[in-house]
Design a protein around this motif. Structure first.
Motif, mmCIF file in Angstrom:
data_model
loop_
_atom_site.group_PDB
_atom_site.id
_atom_site.type_symbol
_atom_site.label_atom_id
_atom_site.label_comp_id
_atom_site.label_asym_id
_atom_site.label_seq_id
_atom_site.Cartn_x
_atom_site.Cartn_y
_atom_site.Cartn_z
ATOM 1 N N GLU A 143 0.656 -1.489 0.433
ATOM 2 C CA GLU A 143 -0.298 0.366 -0.241
ATOM 3 C C GLU A 143 1.176 1.304 -0.207
ATOM 4 O O GLU A 143 0.504 2.055 -1.093
ATOM 5 N N ARG A 144 2.428 1.535 0.418
ATOM 6 C CA ARG A 144 2.936 2.434 1.070
ATOM 7 C C ARG A 144 3.387 2.829 -0.305
ATOM 8 O O ARG A 144 3.540 3.793 -0.905
ATOM 9 N N PHE A 145 4.336 1.115 -0.855
ATOM 10 C CA PHE A 145 4.379 1.586 -2.437
ATOM 11 C C PHE A 145 3.546 2.019 -3.130
ATOM 12 O O PHE A 145 4.102 3.106 -3.934
ATOM 13 N N GLU A 146 2.243 1.268 -3.525
ATOM 14 C CA GLU A 146 1.670 2.238 -4.726
ATOM 15 C C GLU A 146 1.152 3.742 -4.063
ATOM 16 O O GLU A 146 0.541 4.393 -5.403
ATOM 17 N N ARG A 147 1.162 3.741 -3.085
ATOM 18 C CA ARG A 147 0.740 4.763 -2.476
ATOM 19 C C ARG A 147 1.488 6.306 -3.201
ATOM 20 O O ARG A 147 1.641 7.052 -3.693
ATOM 21 N N ASP B 151 2.224 9.196 -6.915
ATOM 22 C CA ASP B 151 2.522 10.864 -6.327
ATOM 23 C C ASP B 151 3.305 10.738 -7.341
ATOM 24 O O ASP B 151 3.801 11.934 -7.895
ATOM 25 N N LEU B 152 4.408 9.682 -7.485
ATOM 26 C CA LEU B 152 5.674 9.957 -8.294
ATOM 27 C C LEU B 152 4.900 10.500 -9.922
ATOM 28 O O LEU B 152 5.467 11.406 -10.853
ATOM 29 N N MET B 153 4.128 9.653 -10.005
ATOM 30 C CA MET B 153 3.088 9.079 -11.825
ATOM 31 C C MET B 153 2.245 10.178 -11.951
ATOM 32 O O MET B 153 1.569 10.718 -13.073
ATOM 33 N N ARG B 154 2.247 11.397 -11.373
ATOM 34 C CA ARG B 154 1.035 12.226 -11.621
ATOM 35 C C ARG B 154 1.265 13.159 -12.543
ATOM 36 O O ARG B 154 0.273 13.380 -12.855
ATOM 37 N N ALA C 233 11.405 8.779 -12.453
ATOM 38 C CA ALA C 233 11.947 7.350 -13.513
ATOM 39 C C ALA C 233 12.668 6.805 -11.920
ATOM 40 O O ALA C 233 12.154 5.213 -11.212
ATOM 41 N N ARG C 234 13.916 7.185 -11.518
ATOM 42 C CA ARG C 234 15.096 6.976 -10.559
ATOM 43 C C ARG C 234 14.668 6.773 -8.897
ATOM 44 O O ARG C 234 14.729 5.631 -8.632
ATOM 45 N N LYS C 235 13.566 7.432 -8.960
ATOM 46 C CA LYS C 235 13.125 7.688 -7.124
ATOM 47 C C LYS C 235 11.869 6.504 -7.225
ATOM 48 O O LYS C 235 11.575 5.072 -6.647
ATOM 49 N N LEU C 236 11.336 6.376 -8.529
ATOM 50 C CA LEU C 236 10.697 5.215 -8.390
ATOM 51 C C LEU C 236 11.334 3.152 -8.636
ATOM 52 O O LEU C 236 10.981 2.685 -7.686
ATOM 53 N N ALA C 237 12.277 3.689 -9.601
ATOM 54 C CA ALA C 237 13.126 2.233 -9.257
ATOM 55 C C ALA C 237 13.667 1.859 -7.302
ATOM 56 O O ALA C 237 13.902 0.921 -7.227
ATOM 57 N N GLU C 238 13.706 2.990 -7.338
ATOM 58 C CA GLU C 238 14.078 3.008 -6.014
ATOM 59 C C GLU C 238 13.276 2.712 -5.136
ATOM 60 O O GLU C 238 13.253 2.064 -3.866
ATOM 61 N N LEU C 239 11.989 2.640 -4.626
ATOM 62 C CA LEU C 239 10.336 2.564 -4.129
ATOM 63 C C LEU C 239 10.391 0.937 -4.879
ATOM 64 O O LEU C 239 10.108 0.668 -3.398
ATOM 65 N N GLU C 240 10.934 0.375 -5.492
ATOM 66 C CA GLU C 240 10.471 -0.727 -5.913
ATOM 67 C C GLU C 240 11.398 -1.268 -5.442
ATOM 68 O O GLU C 240 11.622 -2.644 -5.314
ATOM 69 N N LYS C 241 12.992 -1.094 -4.668
ATOM 70 C CA LYS C 241 14.003 -2.023 -4.802
ATOM 71 C C LYS C 241 13.556 -1.612 -3.249
ATOM 72 O O LYS C 241 13.791 -3.230 -2.768
ATOM 73 N N ALA C 242 13.596 -0.506 -2.529
ATOM 74 C CA ALA C 242 12.745 -0.992 -1.247
ATOM 75 C C ALA C 242 11.853 -1.464 -0.861
ATOM 76 O O ALA C 242 11.754 -2.704 0.006
ATOM 77 N N ARG C 243 10.624 -1.707 -1.526
ATOM 78 C CA ARG C 243 9.510 -2.777 -1.350
ATOM 79 C C ARG C 243 9.869 -4.025 -1.571
ATOM 80 O O ARG C 243 8.944 -4.859 -0.462
ATOM 81 N N ASP D 26 10.378 14.230 26.395
ATOM 82 C CA ASP D 26 9.209 14.098 27.888
ATOM 83 C C ASP D 26 9.789 12.644 27.987
ATOM 84 O O ASP D 26 8.762 12.425 28.776
ATOM 85 N N GLY D 27 10.286 11.569 26.881
ATOM 86 C CA GLY D 27 11.162 10.302 27.353
ATOM 87 C C GLY D 27 10.033 9.538 25.982
ATOM 88 O O GLY D 27 10.212 8.643 26.621
ATOM 89 N N THR D 28 9.919 10.281 25.112
ATOM 90 C CA THR D 28 9.169 9.568 24.413
ATOM 91 C C THR D 28 9.758 9.769 22.906
ATOM 92 O O THR D 28 10.705 10.485 22.991
ATOM 93 N N VAL D 29 9.692 8.730 22.246
ATOM 94 C CA VAL D 29 10.375 7.983 20.929
ATOM 95 C C VAL D 29 9.439 8.336 20.357
ATOM 96 O O VAL D 29 8.274 6.778 19.948
ATOM 97 N N ARG D 30 8.993 8.260 18.951
ATOM 98 C CA ARG D 30 8.348 8.321 17.871
ATOM 99 C C ARG D 30 9.565 7.479 17.224
ATOM 100 O O ARG D 30 9.978 7.982 16.038
ATOM 101 N N LEU D 31 8.409 5.797 16.691
ATOM 102 C CA LEU D 31 9.215 5.429 15.862
ATOM 103 C C LEU D 31 8.830 5.169 14.450
ATOM 104 O O LEU D 31 7.282 4.803 14.721
ATOM 105 N N SER D 32 9.345 5.325 13.440
ATOM 106 C CA SER D 32 8.988 4.867 11.929
ATOM 107 C C SER D 32 9.929 3.995 11.174
ATOM 108 O O SER D 32 10.636 4.276 11.393
ATOM 109 N N TRP D 33 9.304 3.086 9.681
ATOM 110 C CA TRP D 33 10.069 2.514 9.479
ATOM 111 C C TRP D 33 9.382 2.589 7.890
ATOM 112 O O TRP D 33 8.308 2.912 7.707
ATOM 113 N N GLY D 34 9.927 1.904 6.995
ATOM 114 C CA GLY D 34 10.167 2.009 5.318
ATOM 115 C C GLY D 34 8.537 1.096 5.479
ATOM 116 O O GLY D 34 8.455 1.014 4.250
ATOM 117 N N LEU D 35 8.074 0.690 6.273
ATOM 118 C CA LEU D 35 6.702 -0.309 5.839
ATOM 119 C C LEU D 35 5.219 0.540 5.980
ATOM 120 O O LEU D 35 4.409 -0.219 6.266
#
Length: 444
Positions: free
Chosen positions: A286-290, A294-297, A358-368, A407-416
């Motif tokens: 879903e993240r890849f398609e989103r 955006d890239l191909m808009r 196009a380069r960014k799209l290839a990188e997105l596909e590789k990451a997915r 305040d001791g909180t950590v916001r965590l995120s990753w490529g998924l």
């Protein structure tokens, strides 16, 4: 006499600097001991250096180094691979240093610059270096280092202190040199692979597995690693590097996170998240398609802009043929060519933008694909995520990033596409007592 001698030396220095800068603006290399590795000097009949030519043997070594960095993704890993493969180093032997490899990857002398990219750089620096419209060039920047010497110090045997400082890009002049022949895509891949890399800190028996992955939520700087010994016991922490260097005037987060607590909290959250493989694979897709949408808009693609450029080139040649046949005078020809060139510049910018897309799209596909492969394998213990000395590499593979707040909180995120708000136990201030912390809790 002493004052006059100082004045005379300063005048010679200024005249020499001005002469070298003028030479650089004319596109001429400034003489030096040795050429950049991968090139050799070209001299005129009087022995004066007039440019570079490619030394194929050493340039093949540079190409191997950059390809190894792009494939492995870390400078230290590339260093070990080069030494295992007995690839000769620039100064002889087979011992490579991290600094040498990193400088090769980021040296613009190896990067092919097209006319449309290089011409604005030359114009901004006031350079009159001759370049051809259809050519590609490497770039040598001059000057490199600004050296400032202090007054003689009697306490140090009248030695002068010395300070070297790099010139900013705005102060430097680009000197075009012969293209290295290394593809731009390969160099971009190597640069992207190590752009965010930071040395993996290992102080004694302590490995900081979140080094370079956690940033300060207040100023955005990475958290630095610290250790402090009290009563014979050593404590390890993460704290804002910006505050550590410059104090509260630039960043208000004067907090320290105990390393063992923060690392265990992040590991618990990641291991808990990877249990539901199907949900993670769905989120990765879903993240890849989103992001792909955006890239191909934008409507047109690279092929459309390339055809438009071919049409403009034919139109330009048609105007030149009409002028040669006497159907256009010089003023009419100049006006028509100016209009075509303006349209051509616009189309080239659009084409370059779409090529980058196009380069960014290839990188997105590789990451997915990498993310899905890791999820499907499922055996995170076998992949090494639970081994302290390998966690950082596994975290990088899933694109882990974290922002630590005061305040001791950590916001965590990753490529998924996941995001979690982790809550550590009360962290410490510098100078306060440090107690042992129970297992941390986190909430999604």
């Amino acid at each position: 006499m002493d004052e006059f001698a100082d004045y005379f030396r300063e005048q010679v220095k200024q005249n020499t600097t001005a002469g070298r800068m003028q030479k650089a603006r004319e596109g001429k290399l400034i003489g030096s001991h040795t050429p950049i590795f991968g090139f050799r000097f070209v001299r005129d009949a009087h022995g004066v250096i007039v440019g570079y030519e490619v030394d194929e043997a050493s340039m093949n070594v540079v190409r191997t180094v950059i390809a190894t960095v792009a494939e492995i993704g870390t400078v230290n890993g590339a260093r070990k691979a080069l030494q295992r493969g007995n690839v000769p180093a620039p100064r002889g032997g087979f011992r490579w240093t991290i600094t040498t490899i990193r400088r090769m990857v980021w040296n613009d002398a190896y990067y092919p610059h097209a006319y449309s990219e290089l011409k604005p750089m030359l114009d901004a620096a006031g350079s009159t270096a001759p370049i051809n419209e259809g050519g590609e060039y490497g770039v040598v920047w001059y000057p490199k280092l600004k050296t400032t010497k202090g007054d003689p110090d009697p306490a140090r045997g009248y030695k002068r202190s010395r300070k070297d400082e790099a010139y900013s890009r705005e102060e430097q002049v680009p000197i075009p040199v012969v293209a290295s022949g290394i593809p731009a895509e390969l160099i971009d891949a190597a640069r992207d692979a190590i752009r965010e890399n930071v040395a993996f800190r290992n102080t004694g028996t302590r490995t900081y597995e979140l080094a370079s992955l956690v940033r300060c939520a207040d100023c955005g700087y990475r958290l630095a690693t610290n250790r402090k010994t009290e009563n014979g016991k050593t404590y390890h922490y993460y704290r804002c590097s910006n505050h550590q260097r410059h104090g509260s005037r630039v960043c208000a987060m004067n907090k320290s996170y105990p390393a063992d607590v923060l690392e265990r909290t992040v590991l618990d959250a990641v291991l808990d998240a990877v249990k539901d493989r199907r949900a993670l694979i769905r989120k990765a897709e879903e993240r890849f398609e989103r992001e792909r949408r955006d890239l191909m808009r934008v409507g047109a693609d690279v092929a459309t802009w390339a055809r438009r450029l071919e049409g403009l080139e034919r139109e330009r040649m048609g105007h030149l043929r009409q002028s040669a046949r006497g159907r256009l005078n010089d003023d009419q020809l100049d006006a028509l060519l100016l209009e075509v060139d303006r349209e051509k510049d616009y189309v080239e910018r659009q084409r370059d933008e779409h090529e980058d897309r196009a380069r960014k799209l290839a990188e997105l596909e590789k990451a997915r694909d990498t993310s899905i492969r890791l999820i499907k394998s499922g055996a995170w213990n076998e992949l090494g995520i639970t081994a302290p000395d390998a966690r950082r590499e596994r975290y990088r593979e899933i694109g882990l990033a974290a922002n630590a707040d005061a305040d001791g909180t950590v916001r965590l995120s990753w490529g998924l596409g996941e995001e979690a708000m982790l809550r550590t136990n009360q962290h410490t201030r510098r100078g306060k007592s440090r107690a042992r912390f129970p297992r941390s809790r986190y909430s999604w």
